[in-house]
Design an enzyme around this catalytic site. Sequence first.
Site, mmCIF file in Angstrom:
data_model
loop_
_atom_site.group_PDB
_atom_site.id
_atom_site.type_symbol
_atom_site.label_atom_id
_atom_site.label_comp_id
_atom_site.label_asym_id
_atom_site.label_seq_id
_atom_site.Cartn_x
_atom_site.Cartn_y
_atom_site.Cartn_z
ATOM 1 N N ASP A 34 0.822 -1.204 0.000
ATOM 2 C CA ASP A 34 0.000 0.000 0.000
ATOM 3 C C ASP A 34 0.860 1.260 0.000
ATOM 4 O O ASP A 34 1.959 1.265 0.560
ATOM 5 C CB ASP A 34 -0.872 0.052 1.267
ATOM 6 C CG ASP A 34 -1.967 -0.997 1.252
ATOM 7 O OD1 ASP A 34 -2.041 -1.791 0.298
ATOM 8 O OD2 ASP A 34 -2.760 -1.020 2.218
ATOM 9 N N HIS A 85 -6.162 3.172 -4.280
ATOM 10 C CA HIS A 85 -6.046 3.397 -2.831
ATOM 11 C C HIS A 85 -6.419 4.855 -2.525
ATOM 12 O O HIS A 85 -5.880 5.449 -1.595
ATOM 13 C CB HIS A 85 -4.612 3.075 -2.410
ATOM 14 C CG HIS A 85 -4.401 2.822 -0.935
ATOM 15 N ND1 HIS A 85 -5.190 2.001 -0.168
ATOM 16 C CD2 HIS A 85 -3.453 3.302 -0.082
ATOM 17 C CE1 HIS A 85 -4.744 1.984 1.080
ATOM 18 N NE2 HIS A 85 -3.695 2.769 1.167
ATOM 19 N N HIS A 89 -5.283 9.414 -0.136
ATOM 20 C CA HIS A 89 -5.185 8.541 1.044
ATOM 21 C C HIS A 89 -6.176 8.965 2.124
ATOM 22 O O HIS A 89 -5.815 9.259 3.271
ATOM 23 C CB HIS A 89 -3.749 8.527 1.591
ATOM 24 C CG HIS A 89 -3.432 7.271 2.350
ATOM 25 N ND1 HIS A 89 -3.500 7.202 3.720
ATOM 26 C CD2 HIS A 89 -3.090 6.031 1.945
ATOM 27 C CE1 HIS A 89 -3.184 5.979 4.108
ATOM 28 N NE2 HIS A 89 -2.936 5.239 3.051
ATOM 29 N N HIS A 173 3.804 -2.119 3.304
ATOM 30 C CA HIS A 173 3.676 -0.731 2.838
ATOM 31 C C HIS A 173 4.949 -0.275 2.149
ATOM 32 O O HIS A 173 6.019 -0.311 2.770
ATOM 33 C CB HIS A 173 3.365 0.183 4.030
ATOM 34 C CG HIS A 173 2.018 -0.081 4.627
ATOM 35 N ND1 HIS A 173 1.794 -1.141 5.471
ATOM 36 C CD2 HIS A 173 0.829 0.546 4.461
ATOM 37 C CE1 HIS A 173 0.507 -1.143 5.820
ATOM 38 N NE2 HIS A 173 -0.095 -0.134 5.222
HETATM 39 ZN ZN LIG Z 1 -2.572 3.247 2.846
#
Ligand SMILES: [Zn+2]
Length: 203
Positions: A34, A85, A89, A173
Amino acid sequence: MYFSGAPGLLKLFMPSGLVWQIPTKDKSLYLTFDDGPVPGVTEEVLSVLKDFDAKATFFCVGDNVQKYPEIYKKILEAGHSTGNHTFHHLNGWKTSDEEYFEDVKQCAELVDSKLFRPPYGRITRSQAGYLSKKYKIIMWSALGGDFDPKVSAEKCIENILKSAREGSIIVLHDNQKSAQTMLRVLPQVLKYYSDKGFQFLPL
Ligand SMILES: [Zn+2]
């Protein structure tokens, strides 16, 4: 607060129709990253994945794709999947539906994908209901905690090994904050499961 494993209790409070696990008996795992693309981090991830002949899914922040289109292109060229995504954010719990959907749409102009992951895993029932008409909303079944400065790389690996099994969706991440831990965790997770005969597939 977050849960490292299949978050049974959390799931009870979450909207239905979200994907937490891929139903399979095959030795397959689904690595997801992510928050990228981020220079110096995402390329490093791509290089490690290549070493293990592993494929993954990158849930990209639209703003980063706009800033670093060449890294985004490298992700696709290497045969990985990408997902939306949001552009900025956004935390779905703190954002109106209208603003949230507009942000997802803005990201979709740069990220051509039917996959969506809500930032922070936070999405309301109405947001999930609307977006699930267009997207598969992908959550996770193994969360290491690479984003948490209080979680060591060893602990993060332990969290993942404790919860990952056939069909698990693992979250890491590729952002600056997580890079140091994540880049220590990734090769070890890849090695551990590759040695056991698992393959890493894109969603
Ligand atoms: Zn995120």
